[in-house]
Design a protein around this motif. Structure first.
Motif, PDB file in Angstrom:
ATOM      1  N   LEU A   1      15.395   6.990  -8.815  1.00 32.53           N
ATOM      2  CA  LEU A   1      16.512   5.974  -8.452  1.00 32.53           C
ATOM      3  C   LEU A   1      17.845   5.722  -8.779  1.00 32.53           C
ATOM      4  CD1 LEU A   1      14.886   3.018  -8.504  1.00 32.53           C
ATOM      5  CD2 LEU A   1      15.161   3.415  -6.745  1.00 32.53           C
ATOM      6  N   ALA A   2      17.730   7.079  -9.913  1.00 33.28           N
ATOM      7  CA  ALA A   2      19.132   6.959 -10.695  1.00 33.28           C
ATOM      8  C   ALA A   2      19.344   8.372  -9.888  1.00 33.28           C
ATOM      9  CB  ALA A   2      19.836   7.927 -11.704  1.00 33.28           C
ATOM     10  N   GLU A   3      18.977   8.812  -8.857  1.00 37.16           N
ATOM     11  CA  GLU A   3      20.009  10.209  -8.055  1.00 37.16           C
ATOM     12  C   GLU A   3      20.641   9.113  -6.620  1.00 37.16           C
ATOM     13  OE1 GLU A   3      19.552  13.670  -8.292  1.00 37.16           O
ATOM     14  OE2 GLU A   3      18.434  13.163 -10.202  1.00 37.16           O
ATOM     15  N   TYR A   4      19.740   8.647  -6.769  1.00 37.74           N
ATOM     16  CA  TYR A   4      20.501   7.137  -5.387  1.00 37.74           C
ATOM     17  C   TYR A   4      21.399   6.008  -5.018  1.00 37.74           C
ATOM     18  CZ  TYR A   4      16.664   9.721  -3.225  1.00 37.74           C
ATOM     19  OH  TYR A   4      15.892  11.215  -2.268  1.00 37.74           O
ATOM     20  N   ARG A   5      21.583   6.569  -6.676  1.00 38.34           N
ATOM     21  CA  ARG A   5      22.572   5.124  -7.366  1.00 38.34           C
ATOM     22  C   ARG A   5      24.080   5.354  -6.279  1.00 38.34           C
ATOM     23  NH1 ARG A   5      22.632   9.004 -11.237  1.00 38.34           N
ATOM     24  NH2 ARG A   5      24.528  10.379 -11.426  1.00 38.34           N
ATOM     25  N   GLY A   6      24.249   6.790  -6.028  1.00 36.06           N
ATOM     26  CA  GLY A   6      25.888   6.103  -4.953  1.00 36.06           C
ATOM     27  C   GLY A   6      25.050   5.270  -3.677  1.00 36.06           C
ATOM     28  N   VAL A   7      24.334   5.328  -2.734  1.00 33.18           N
ATOM     29  CA  VAL A   7      23.360   4.888  -1.923  1.00 33.18           C
ATOM     30  C   VAL A   7      22.842   3.599  -2.042  1.00 33.18           C
ATOM     31  CG1 VAL A   7      21.852   4.909  -0.391  1.00 33.18           C
ATOM     32  CG2 VAL A   7      22.744   7.244  -1.355  1.00 33.18           C
ATOM     33  N   LEU A   8      22.316   2.949  -2.855  1.00 33.17           N
ATOM     34  CA  LEU A   8      22.035   2.120  -3.201  1.00 33.17           C
ATOM     35  C   LEU A   8      22.159   0.416  -3.705  1.00 33.17           C
ATOM     36  CD1 LEU A   8      19.919   2.440  -6.823  1.00 33.17           C
ATOM     37  CD2 LEU A   8      19.225   2.343  -4.316  1.00 33.17           C
ATOM     38  N   PRO A   9      23.863   0.425  -4.009  1.00 39.60           N
ATOM     39  CA  PRO A   9      24.948  -0.845  -3.515  1.00 39.60           C
ATOM     40  C   PRO A   9      25.067  -0.942  -2.158  1.00 39.60           C
ATOM     41  CG  PRO A   9      26.090   0.649  -5.553  1.00 39.60           C
ATOM     42  CD  PRO A   9      24.296   1.791  -4.424  1.00 39.60           C
TER      43      PRO A   9
ATOM     44  N   ALA B   1       1.320  -1.253  -0.168  1.00 41.90           N
ATOM     45  CA  ALA B   1       0.019  -0.245  -0.102  1.00 41.90           C
ATOM     46  C   ALA B   1       0.365   1.612  -0.057  1.00 41.90           C
ATOM     47  CB  ALA B   1      -0.668  -0.237   0.540  1.00 41.90           C
ATOM     48  N   LEU B   2       2.123   1.710   1.033  1.00 44.01           N
ATOM     49  CA  LEU B   2       3.257   2.083   0.937  1.00 44.01           C
ATOM     50  C   LEU B   2       3.611   2.998  -0.304  1.00 44.01           C
ATOM     51  CD1 LEU B   2       3.963   2.124   4.400  1.00 44.01           C
ATOM     52  CD2 LEU B   2       2.109   3.538   3.300  1.00 44.01           C
ATOM     53  N   THR B   3       3.718   1.527  -1.151  1.00 48.45           N
ATOM     54  CA  THR B   3       4.403   1.382  -2.555  1.00 48.45           C
ATOM     55  C   THR B   3       3.401   2.427  -3.651  1.00 48.45           C
ATOM     56  OG1 THR B   3       5.477  -0.521  -2.086  1.00 48.45           O
ATOM     57  CG2 THR B   3       5.473  -0.348  -4.059  1.00 48.45           C
ATOM     58  N   VAL B   4       2.234   2.017  -3.295  1.00 46.95           N
ATOM     59  CA  VAL B   4       1.168   2.248  -4.911  1.00 46.95           C
ATOM     60  C   VAL B   4       1.858   4.098  -4.241  1.00 46.95           C
ATOM     61  CG1 VAL B   4      -1.647   2.593  -4.878  1.00 46.95           C
ATOM     62  CG2 VAL B   4      -0.122   0.284  -4.619  1.00 46.95           C
ATOM     63  N   VAL B   5       1.328   4.607  -3.013  1.00 52.05           N
ATOM     64  CA  VAL B   5       1.145   5.611  -2.382  1.00 52.05           C
ATOM     65  C   VAL B   5       2.586   6.186  -2.824  1.00 52.05           C
ATOM     66  CG1 VAL B   5       1.656   7.761  -0.412  1.00 52.05           C
ATOM     67  CG2 VAL B   5       0.081   5.425  -0.061  1.00 52.05           C
ATOM     68  N   CYS B   6       4.033   6.007  -2.920  1.00 51.85           N
ATOM     69  CA  CYS B   6       5.132   6.382  -3.331  1.00 51.85           C
ATOM     70  C   CYS B   6       4.864   6.520  -4.653  1.00 51.85           C
ATOM     71  CB  CYS B   6       6.034   5.910  -3.044  1.00 51.85           C
ATOM     72  SG  CYS B   6       6.108   6.190  -1.121  1.00 51.85           S
ATOM     73  N   LEU B   7       4.343   5.864  -5.045  1.00 53.33           N
ATOM     74  CA  LEU B   7       4.624   5.372  -6.744  1.00 53.33           C
ATOM     75  C   LEU B   7       3.235   7.114  -7.760  1.00 53.33           C
ATOM     76  CD1 LEU B   7       4.548   1.967  -7.759  1.00 53.33           C
ATOM     77  CD2 LEU B   7       6.214   3.279  -7.643  1.00 53.33           C
ATOM     78  N   LEU B   8       2.496   7.081  -6.957  1.00 50.60           N
ATOM     79  CA  LEU B   8       1.353   8.627  -7.213  1.00 50.60           C
ATOM     80  C   LEU B   8       1.856   9.328  -6.676  1.00 50.60           C
ATOM     81  CD1 LEU B   8      -1.823   6.175  -5.877  1.00 50.60           C
ATOM     82  CD2 LEU B   8      -0.901   6.236  -7.593  1.00 50.60           C
ATOM     83  N   ALA B   9       2.755   9.575  -5.683  1.00 51.87           N
ATOM     84  CA  ALA B   9       3.713  10.930  -4.962  1.00 51.87           C
ATOM     85  C   ALA B   9       4.559  10.746  -6.427  1.00 51.87           C
ATOM     86  CB  ALA B   9       4.296  10.763  -4.095  1.00 51.87           C
ATOM     87  N   LEU B  10       5.550   9.746  -7.116  1.00 57.45           N
ATOM     88  CA  LEU B  10       5.880  10.236  -8.000  1.00 57.45           C
ATOM     89  C   LEU B  10       5.877  10.874  -9.253  1.00 57.45           C
ATOM     90  CD1 LEU B  10       9.001   7.341  -7.425  1.00 57.45           C
ATOM     91  CD2 LEU B  10       9.205   9.640  -6.854  1.00 57.45           C
ATOM     92  N   ARG B  11       4.586  10.124 -10.017  1.00 58.49           N
ATOM     93  CA  ARG B  11       3.783  10.427 -11.010  1.00 58.49           C
ATOM     94  C   ARG B  11       3.206  11.906 -11.030  1.00 58.49           C
ATOM     95  NH1 ARG B  11       1.795   7.949 -14.974  1.00 58.49           N
ATOM     96  NH2 ARG B  11      -0.071   8.487 -16.315  1.00 58.49           N
ATOM     97  N   GLY B  12       2.427  12.167  -9.492  1.00 58.95           N
ATOM     98  CA  GLY B  12       2.660  13.649  -9.059  1.00 58.95           C
ATOM     99  C   GLY B  12       3.304  14.476  -9.459  1.00 58.95           C
ATOM    100  N   CYS B  13       4.565  14.189  -9.233  1.00 61.04           N
ATOM    101  CA  CYS B  13       5.597  15.322  -9.301  1.00 61.04           C
ATOM    102  C   CYS B  13       6.058  15.693 -10.909  1.00 61.04           C
ATOM    103  CB  CYS B  13       6.536  14.777  -8.286  1.00 61.04           C
ATOM    104  SG  CYS B  13       5.782  15.068  -6.567  1.00 61.04           S
ATOM    105  N   GLY B  14       6.218  14.541 -11.723  1.00 59.86           N
ATOM    106  CA  GLY B  14       6.333  14.173 -12.866  1.00 59.86           C
ATOM    107  C   GLY B  14       7.820  13.107 -12.967  1.00 59.86           C
ATOM    108  N   LEU B  15       8.287  12.275 -11.854  1.00 61.96           N
ATOM    109  CA  LEU B  15       9.295  11.959 -12.056  1.00 61.96           C
ATOM    110  C   LEU B  15       9.022  10.367 -12.060  1.00 61.96           C
ATOM    111  CD1 LEU B  15      11.076  12.969  -8.913  1.00 61.96           C
ATOM    112  CD2 LEU B  15      11.907  13.704 -11.327  1.00 61.96           C
ATOM    113  N   SER B  16      10.267   9.776 -12.436  1.00 57.97           N
ATOM    114  CA  SER B  16       9.825   8.173 -13.174  1.00 57.97           C
ATOM    115  C   SER B  16      10.575   7.382 -11.961  1.00 57.97           C
ATOM    116  CB  SER B  16      10.244   7.916 -14.086  1.00 57.97           C
ATOM    117  OG  SER B  16      11.193   8.418 -14.535  1.00 57.97           O
ATOM    118  N   VAL B  17       9.762   5.969 -12.224  1.00 53.78           N
ATOM    119  CA  VAL B  17      11.087   5.590 -10.974  1.00 53.78           C
ATOM    120  C   VAL B  17      12.475   5.501 -11.574  1.00 53.78           C
ATOM    121  CG1 VAL B  17      10.857   3.557  -9.357  1.00 53.78           C
ATOM    122  CG2 VAL B  17       9.009   3.793 -10.276  1.00 53.78           C
ATOM    123  N   PRO B  18      12.786   5.576 -12.776  1.00 54.90           N
ATOM    124  CA  PRO B  18      14.833   5.499 -13.173  1.00 54.90           C
ATOM    125  C   PRO B  18      15.140   6.493 -12.608  1.00 54.90           C
ATOM    126  CG  PRO B  18      13.004   4.185 -15.118  1.00 54.90           C
ATOM    127  CD  PRO B  18      11.779   4.754 -13.700  1.00 54.90           C
ATOM    128  N   ALA B  19      13.773   7.383 -12.941  1.00 56.13           N
ATOM    129  CA  ALA B  19      14.949   8.613 -12.915  1.00 56.13           C
ATOM    130  C   ALA B  19      15.156   9.183 -11.546  1.00 56.13           C
ATOM    131  CB  ALA B  19      13.888   9.840 -13.019  1.00 56.13           C
TER     132      ALA B  19
END
Length: 218
Positions: A40-48, A20-38
């Protein structure tokens, strides 16, 4: 909204709530005009570093050397962190640094709030410059066949170069602030709620109500 999602994700670390929280976050990103890859790309240094946590949690010093069940809790923690990072990306993408500074100063009145607001404003403006410098430094290293060096030498080269550029940026920033007679107590922009803000508050209130109802029905 970020505080509500963080609290609910910690209190209800179940697959249903995380979905349910994932759906909320996806809707927030979509409402802000951001895609999931974009995002995640901002945090590529943290993901590893986040991905290493479940692997380390599953390792054992004796037989059995790998315990997959032990990786479940770290994996859930990593997933909760990714949800919060997604909301943070949405916030940064839609909120100018000046508005963030005014909001922090309003939330923490007095001298402490003004200094904290100034720090937040500088971070929003300074970090993108450091990221840009690091990308240029890495690209220049690759052009000079830096990718053929040993890993430790590559890391040392990038780290030393990044620190040197950060210090130069800090000196230039200090000079620019003095030249512009920076005020630690400026006149902030007027903060006003829009319909999007009310919509986000309603969603946050709904999440809190659903979480409280879930706790009372246990």
């Amino acid at each position: 909204m970020q505080a509500v999602v963080a609290a609910v994700a910690l209190a209800h670390a179940t697959p249903r709530w995380l979905l349910a929280l994932t759906v909320v976050c996806l809707l927030a990103l979509r409402g802000c005009g951001l895609s999931v890859p974009a995002a995640l790309a901002e945090y590529r240094g943290v993901l590893p570093f986040l991905l290493v946590a479940p692997l380390l949690g599953a390792l054992r010093l004796g037989p059995p050397w790998v315990d997959p069940a032990a990786a479940i809790d770290p994996l859930l923690s990593v997933y909760r962190t990714l949800l919060l990072l997604a909301l943070a990306a949405a916030y940064v993408h839609t909120t100018p640094p000046r508005d963030s500074r005014a909001a922090v100063a309003w939330l923490l009145p007095g001298t402490v709030g003004r200094y904290c607001a100034l720090g937040v404003s500088l971070v929003f403006r300074f970090l993108p410059l450091l990221q840009s410098d690091l990308r240029r430094l890495r690209a220049a290293s690759w052009v000079r066949l830096g990718d053929e060096r040993r890993v430790d030498r590559r890391v040392a080269h990038l780290a030393i170069g990044a620190l040197a550029r950060a210090f130069r940026r800090a000196d230039a920033l200090a000079l620019a602030l003095r030249a512009r007679c920076l005020s630690w107590n400026p006149t902030p922009p007027a903060l006003a709620f829009e319909w999007r803000d009310y919509a986000v508050l309603c969603v946050a209130a709904g999440i809190v109500a659903a979480a409280a109802l879930s706790l009372t029905t246990r």
